[in-house]
Design an enzyme around this catalytic site. Structure first.
Site, PDB file in Angstrom:
ATOM      1  N   ASN A  88       0.867  -1.172   0.000  1.00 59.28           N
ATOM      2  CA  ASN A  88       0.000   0.000   0.000  1.00 59.28           C
ATOM      3  C   ASN A  88       0.902   1.220   0.000  1.00 59.28           C
ATOM      4  OD1 ASN A  88      -2.399  -1.538   0.215  1.00 59.28           O
ATOM      5  ND2 ASN A  88      -2.111  -1.732   2.424  1.00 59.28           N
ATOM      6  N   HIS A 101       6.709  -1.542   3.375  1.00 55.02           N
ATOM      7  CA  HIS A 101       6.499  -2.934   3.784  1.00 55.02           C
ATOM      8  C   HIS A 101       5.708  -3.678   2.725  1.00 55.02           C
ATOM      9  CE1 HIS A 101       3.351  -0.367   5.513  1.00 55.02           C
ATOM     10  NE2 HIS A 101       2.514  -1.365   5.329  1.00 55.02           N
TER      11      HIS A 101
END
Ligand code: AMP
Length: 115
Positions: A88, A101
């Site tokens: 994201n 991440h």
């Protein structure tokens, strides 16, 4: 925007917040998401202070690839040949922790498109 070293993943990397590691090497660590969305929900994060994908440059190409390979190997090792790998980027895309991440999700049917 600049990298904020008080983000939760930076704190995990510094050992200030406990997170049992599923994997660690010189470039990244992986641990379970605290709010799992699937039987396997791991996060693979670089040790490098990168706020998000847009902050990575050509010099980070190997690191970005490494995160994916570590995630893939982790899913396979834990018995999940099928998995979804998600980044994201930006609040509008669901990013809440501003340290790059890769989510690794597996162990249940995963619909497409994601919500
Ligand atoms: P994102 O919304 O893509 O930025 O993902 C951030 C993820 O970090 C969310 O799925 C959170 O559940 C997860 N998270 C937040 N704090 C922790 C923590 N202390 N340990 C593990 N995962 C966390």
């Amino acid at each position: 925007m600049s990298y904020d070293p008080s983000n939760v993943f930076a704190r995990i990397l510094r050992g200030e917040i406990p997170a049992p590691l599923l994997h660690e090497d010189d470039r990244c660590v992986a641990f379970r998401d605290v709010n799992p969305q699937a039987p396997l929900h791991a996060l693979v994060i670089p040790k490098q202070a990168l706020r998000g994908l847009v902050d990575a440059g050509p010099e980070d190409e190997a690191t970005l690839g490494h995160l994916l390979l570590v995630g893939r190997n982790l899913a396979a090792k834990l018995g999940y040949p099928d998995a979804r790998y998600v980044i994201n980027h930006g609040a509008g895309a669901g990013q809440t922790v501003f340290h790059l991440h890769v989510h690794v999700l597996a162990g249940r049917p995963l619909a497409w498109p994601p919500g």
